[in-house]
Design an enzyme around this catalytic site. Structure first.
Site, mmCIF file in Angstrom:
data_model
loop_
_atom_site.group_PDB
_atom_site.id
_atom_site.type_symbol
_atom_site.label_atom_id
_atom_site.label_comp_id
_atom_site.label_asym_id
_atom_site.label_seq_id
_atom_site.Cartn_x
_atom_site.Cartn_y
_atom_site.Cartn_z
ATOM 1 N N SER A 1 0.843 -1.198 0.000
ATOM 2 C CA SER A 1 0.000 0.000 0.000
ATOM 3 C C SER A 1 0.878 1.248 0.000
ATOM 4 C CB SER A 1 -0.888 0.021 1.251
ATOM 5 O OG SER A 1 -1.815 -1.020 1.194
ATOM 6 N N LEU B 1 1.372 0.039 7.886
ATOM 7 C CA LEU B 1 1.332 0.868 6.687
ATOM 8 C C LEU B 1 2.529 1.795 6.485
ATOM 9 C CD1 LEU B 1 -2.404 1.810 6.897
ATOM 10 C CD2 LEU B 1 -1.346 1.073 4.795
ATOM 11 N N ASN C 1 -6.948 0.338 -0.860
ATOM 12 C CA ASN C 1 -6.949 -0.336 0.434
ATOM 13 C C ASN C 1 -7.739 0.473 1.449
ATOM 14 O OD1 ASN C 1 -6.522 -1.787 2.711
ATOM 15 N ND2 ASN C 1 -4.288 -1.617 2.721
ATOM 16 N N CYS D 1 -7.315 -1.884 6.004
ATOM 17 C CA CYS D 1 -6.216 -2.279 6.894
ATOM 18 C C CYS D 1 -6.714 -2.305 8.341
ATOM 19 C CB CYS D 1 -5.031 -1.324 6.781
ATOM 20 S SG CYS D 1 -3.726 -1.779 7.955
ATOM 21 N N LYS E 1 -10.432 -2.986 -2.056
ATOM 22 C CA LYS E 1 -10.050 -4.123 -1.198
ATOM 23 C C LYS E 1 -10.860 -4.101 0.093
ATOM 24 C CE LYS E 1 -6.233 -6.875 0.503
ATOM 25 N NZ LYS E 1 -4.781 -7.115 0.458
ATOM 26 N N ASN F 1 -8.866 -8.648 3.087
ATOM 27 C CA ASN F 1 -7.736 -8.176 3.881
ATOM 28 C C ASN F 1 -7.660 -9.084 5.117
ATOM 29 O OD1 ASN F 1 -5.670 -6.550 5.072
ATOM 30 N ND2 ASN F 1 -6.469 -4.791 3.959
HETATM 31 O O1 RRO Z 1 0.761 -2.516 6.798
HETATM 32 C C1 RRO Z 1 -0.015 -3.247 7.448
HETATM 33 O O2 RRO Z 1 0.061 -3.383 8.686
HETATM 34 C C2 RRO Z 1 -1.132 -3.960 6.811
HETATM 35 C C3 RRO Z 1 -1.938 -3.463 5.817
HETATM 36 BR BR1 RRO Z 1 -1.584 -1.863 4.965
HETATM 37 C C4 RRO Z 1 -3.091 -4.170 5.392
HETATM 38 O O3 RRO Z 1 -3.874 -3.757 4.530
HETATM 39 N N1 RRO Z 1 -3.330 -5.353 5.971
HETATM 40 C C5 RRO Z 1 -2.526 -5.867 6.924
HETATM 41 O O4 RRO Z 1 -2.804 -6.960 7.423
HETATM 42 N N2 RRO Z 1 -1.427 -5.161 7.326
#
Ligand code: RRO
Length: 315
Positions: A45, A72, A125, A128, A165, A192
């Protein structure tokens, strides 16, 4: 036997796709995954501004499940420009640019910048599970929020198809998928990660992840993912392509996901178990099953569980 899939005019030599968040953020990493047989690549992402993730440890992995709270992290648009730009010059397989933002307006701004890099698809996304403290409930948890983001991204995405998503952590994923479809989504990606979940270290008696909780992935979540994809396919009457993911580790898993309604199948956590060869191996396993069963085109299987007439006449 033909494993290829064409989605909104873009050809995939096989239905396996690298899931978002896996294998880093670099063009060379994505090309390596393509060399190992992936039909397509999804980026981590990407934000347009720098965003710091959570402190370590951010991942725990067992043969049954993994939990992550990466949070993220991303370095911002200049890095996206360089890496996506470099990948698109060679473009071994289609690229799905996954984007994230903190508000509807910021999603529009982010999408508008990312489309200038001309990826094959945008994946938005809104699901998350790891940043709720910072940004509140994910947009994927409300039909009106999900639709608002979809509309905002579609307004600036031009000819690039937009996949939204979705999260499994909702009461009714059908309503959310229908709202995204109504708002103009060109496809849905699901699911997700699940939860969030927690694991505790017995010695310290404390949660293992620095963030305490994180999204669950891996083999154990597959039945939930298959049910969500089947629900989304039904809610959108099979009209939108779905990238199905969650616990896919074998060719049989991938076939099951396609029968539920997925046109493409994401692979992420299974890379830790089977290595990067998982893409080529899953494709081979799908091919062997199809050859044995007399299936000539993989596309025949998409959504086949919904075609009760076909099933009842065959059995
Ligand atoms: O970076 C994350 O912690 C993360 C993201 Br962006 C997501 O969409 N799904 C996830 O399990 N971890």
């Amino acid at each position: 036997m033909n494993l290829s899939q064409t989605i909104h005019g873009i050809s995939f030599t096989n239905p396996t796709v690298l899931a978002a968040g896996m294998m880093g953020i670099t063009a060379s990493g994505w090309k390596d995954v393509a060399r190992h047989g992936a039909g397509g690549i999804t980026t981590k992402s990407m934000w347009i501004k720098e965003h710091k993730g959570h402190p370590n440890p951010v991942v725990i992995s067992t043969p049954y499940w993994s939990i992550n709270a990466v949070g993220l992290p991303y370095a911002g648009f200049d890095v996206a420009k360089e890496e996506v730009g470099s990948y698109m010059k060679d473009h071994p397989v289609p690229l799905i640019a996954n984007i994230v933002a903190e508000s509807v307006e910021a999603f529009a701004e982010t999408a508008a910048k990312m489309v200038t890099l001309k990826p094959d698809f945008l994946e938005v996304n809104i699901s998350c599970p790891n940043v709720e403290d910072e940004f509140g409930r994910p947009f994927a948890c409300s039909p009106s929020d999900a639709a608002a983001v979809t509309r905002a991204v579609k307004a600036v995405s031009g000819t690039i198809p937009v996949f939204i998503k979705l999260s499994p952590n909702v009461d009714n994923i059908k309503v959310i998928a229908a709202a995204c479809a109504e708002a103009g989504a060109n496809g849905i990606t699901a699911i997700n990660t699940v939860g969030p979940g927690m694991a505790i270290d017995l010695r310290s008696r404390l949660p293992i992840l620095a963030n305490k909780v994180g999204g669950m992935s891996g083999r154990g979540i597959k039945p939930l993912a298959v049910r969500c994809v089947a629900d989304i396919y039904a809610a959108t009457e099979g009209k939108l392509p779905i990238i199905g993911l969650g616990g896919i580790a074998t060719g049989e898993d991938a076939l099951e996901m396609m029968m539920a309604g997925a046109s493409l199948v994401g692979i992420g956590t299974a890379i830790w178990e089977r290595g990067l060869d998982v893409f080529r191996d899953v494709s081979k396993e799908m091919q062997m099953w199809c050859t044995t069963e007399g299936v000539g085109e993989i596309s025949e299987l998409v959504g086949s569980m919904h075609k009760e007439v076909l099933i009842s006449t065959k059995h």
